[in-house]
Design a protein around this motif. Structure first.
Motif, PDB file in Angstrom:
ATOM      1  N   PHE A 108       0.813  -1.204   0.000  1.00  0.00           N
ATOM      2  CA  PHE A 108       0.000   0.000   0.000  1.00  0.00           C
ATOM      3  C   PHE A 108       0.846   1.254   0.000  1.00  0.00           C
ATOM      4  CE2 PHE A 108      -4.509  -0.839   0.321  1.00  0.00           C
ATOM      5  CZ  PHE A 108      -4.522  -2.196   0.501  1.00  0.00           C
ATOM      6  N   VAL A 109       0.315   2.232  -0.666  1.00  0.00           N
ATOM      7  CA  VAL A 109       0.851   3.582  -0.661  1.00  0.00           C
ATOM      8  C   VAL A 109      -0.256   4.446  -0.073  1.00  0.00           C
ATOM      9  CG1 VAL A 109       1.559   5.494  -2.136  1.00  0.00           C
ATOM     10  CG2 VAL A 109       2.245   3.151  -2.707  1.00  0.00           C
ATOM     11  N   LEU A 110       0.066   5.263   0.904  1.00  0.00           N
ATOM     12  CA  LEU A 110      -0.931   6.132   1.522  1.00  0.00           C
ATOM     13  C   LEU A 110      -0.655   7.578   1.139  1.00  0.00           C
ATOM     14  CD1 LEU A 110      -1.066   4.575   5.101  1.00  0.00           C
ATOM     15  CD2 LEU A 110      -2.538   4.096   3.148  1.00  0.00           C
ATOM     16  N   THR A 111      -1.745   8.347   0.978  1.00  0.00           N
ATOM     17  CA  THR A 111      -1.621   9.764   0.656  1.00  0.00           C
ATOM     18  C   THR A 111      -2.451  10.596   1.626  1.00  0.00           C
ATOM     19  OG1 THR A 111      -3.506   9.768  -0.863  1.00  0.00           O
ATOM     20  CG2 THR A 111      -1.350   9.270  -1.812  1.00  0.00           C
ATOM     21  N   ASP A 112      -2.147  11.876   1.677  1.00  0.00           N
ATOM     22  CA  ASP A 112      -2.976  12.782   2.458  1.00  0.00           C
ATOM     23  C   ASP A 112      -4.131  13.260   1.573  1.00  0.00           C
ATOM     24  OD1 ASP A 112      -1.915  14.747   0.773  1.00  0.00           O
ATOM     25  OD2 ASP A 112      -0.598  15.588   2.309  1.00  0.00           O
ATOM     26  N   ARG A 113      -4.932  14.159   2.073  1.00  0.00           N
ATOM     27  CA  ARG A 113      -6.115  14.607   1.327  1.00  0.00           C
ATOM     28  C   ARG A 113      -5.762  15.347   0.043  1.00  0.00           C
ATOM     29  NH1 ARG A 113     -10.847  16.110   5.524  1.00  0.00           N
ATOM     30  NH2 ARG A 113     -10.595  14.253   6.790  1.00  0.00           N
ATOM     31  N   GLU A 114      -4.585  15.918  -0.015  1.00  0.00           N
ATOM     32  CA  GLU A 114      -4.165  16.630  -1.217  1.00  0.00           C
ATOM     33  C   GLU A 114      -3.518  15.694  -2.245  1.00  0.00           C
ATOM     34  OE1 GLU A 114      -3.344  18.018   1.965  1.00  0.00           O
ATOM     35  OE2 GLU A 114      -5.246  19.083   1.733  1.00  0.00           O
ATOM     36  N   GLY A 115      -3.331  14.438  -1.876  1.00  0.00           N
ATOM     37  CA  GLY A 115      -2.754  13.466  -2.797  1.00  0.00           C
ATOM     38  C   GLY A 115      -1.251  13.283  -2.689  1.00  0.00           C
ATOM     39  N   SER A 116      -0.638  13.916  -1.686  1.00  0.00           N
ATOM     40  CA  SER A 116       0.798  13.749  -1.483  1.00  0.00           C
ATOM     41  C   SER A 116       1.067  12.450  -0.733  1.00  0.00           C
ATOM     42  CB  SER A 116       1.375  14.920  -0.688  1.00  0.00           C
ATOM     43  OG  SER A 116       1.251  16.111  -1.421  1.00  0.00           O
ATOM     44  N   VAL A 117       2.096  11.748  -1.123  1.00  0.00           N
ATOM     45  CA  VAL A 117       2.433  10.462  -0.517  1.00  0.00           C
ATOM     46  C   VAL A 117       2.910  10.664   0.920  1.00  0.00           C
ATOM     47  CG1 VAL A 117       3.945   8.438  -0.673  1.00  0.00           C
ATOM     48  CG2 VAL A 117       3.029   9.486  -2.761  1.00  0.00           C
ATOM     49  N   THR A 118       2.278   9.947   1.844  1.00  0.00           N
ATOM     50  CA  THR A 118       2.670  10.014   3.255  1.00  0.00           C
ATOM     51  C   THR A 118       3.335   8.728   3.729  1.00  0.00           C
ATOM     52  OG1 THR A 118       0.478   9.276   3.965  1.00  0.00           O
ATOM     53  CG2 THR A 118       0.854  11.663   3.846  1.00  0.00           C
ATOM     54  N   ARG A 119       3.063   7.623   3.043  1.00  0.00           N
ATOM     55  CA  ARG A 119       3.705   6.338   3.346  1.00  0.00           C
ATOM     56  C   ARG A 119       3.958   5.607   2.043  1.00  0.00           C
ATOM     57  NH1 ARG A 119       2.664   4.032   9.073  1.00  0.00           N
ATOM     58  NH2 ARG A 119       1.709   5.816  10.071  1.00  0.00           N
ATOM     59  N   TRP A 120       5.138   5.060   1.941  1.00  0.00           N
ATOM     60  CA  TRP A 120       5.552   4.326   0.747  1.00  0.00           C
ATOM     61  C   TRP A 120       6.230   3.067   1.253  1.00  0.00           C
ATOM     62  CZ3 TRP A 120       4.496   5.388  -4.240  1.00  0.00           C
ATOM     63  CH2 TRP A 120       5.273   4.808  -5.238  1.00  0.00           C
ATOM     64  N   SER A 121       5.574   1.940   1.092  1.00  0.00           N
ATOM     65  CA  SER A 121       6.049   0.694   1.695  1.00  0.00           C
ATOM     66  C   SER A 121       7.267   0.115   0.974  1.00  0.00           C
ATOM     67  CB  SER A 121       4.928  -0.343   1.683  1.00  0.00           C
ATOM     68  OG  SER A 121       4.654  -0.739   0.354  1.00  0.00           O
ATOM     69  N   ARG A 122       7.929  -0.784   1.649  1.00  0.00           N
ATOM     70  CA  ARG A 122       9.053  -1.491   1.035  1.00  0.00           C
ATOM     71  C   ARG A 122       8.582  -2.258  -0.201  1.00  0.00           C
ATOM     72  NH1 ARG A 122      13.899  -2.223   3.113  1.00  0.00           N
ATOM     73  NH2 ARG A 122      13.071  -1.687   5.143  1.00  0.00           N
ATOM     74  N   PRO A 123       7.428  -2.953  -0.143  1.00  0.00           N
ATOM     75  CA  PRO A 123       6.954  -3.600  -1.366  1.00  0.00           C
ATOM     76  C   PRO A 123       6.681  -2.597  -2.492  1.00  0.00           C
ATOM     77  CG  PRO A 123       5.896  -4.603   0.523  1.00  0.00           C
ATOM     78  CD  PRO A 123       6.632  -3.395   1.025  1.00  0.00           C
ATOM     79  N   ALA A 124       6.225  -1.384  -2.163  1.00  0.00           N
ATOM     80  CA  ALA A 124       6.023  -0.366  -3.199  1.00  0.00           C
ATOM     81  C   ALA A 124       7.369   0.041  -3.788  1.00  0.00           C
ATOM     82  CB  ALA A 124       5.299   0.852  -2.632  1.00  0.00           C
TER      83      ALA A 124
END
Length: 73
Positions: A28-44
């Protein structure tokens, strides 16, 4: 019945953090409400080939070079 909804307890916060960790670990890749990446997993990192240090804070759509805007919902 109290009128106030329950607030997150430390145990609840830990459960939520563990759930987020598991989601991120599952590509999973997580973003904030504006669409900026907040978490980028090792699998990503492995899937896209970009280390998290270079991706965090960047707009996901721009990062993935999407031709169409990401839908708001």
């Amino acid at each position: 019945m109290p009128d106030n909804p329950p607030t997150a307890t430390p145990a609840t916060a830990e459960v939520v953090e563990e759930l987020l960790r598991q989601l991120v670990d599952a590509r999973f890749v997580l973003t904030d409400r504006e669409g900026s990446v907040t978490r980028w997993s090792r699998p990503a990192e492995e899937l896209f080939g970009w280390p998290s240090g270079r991706i965090l804070g960047r707009p996901l759509g721009e990062t993935l070079a999407l031709s169409d805007p990401i839908p708001e919902r």
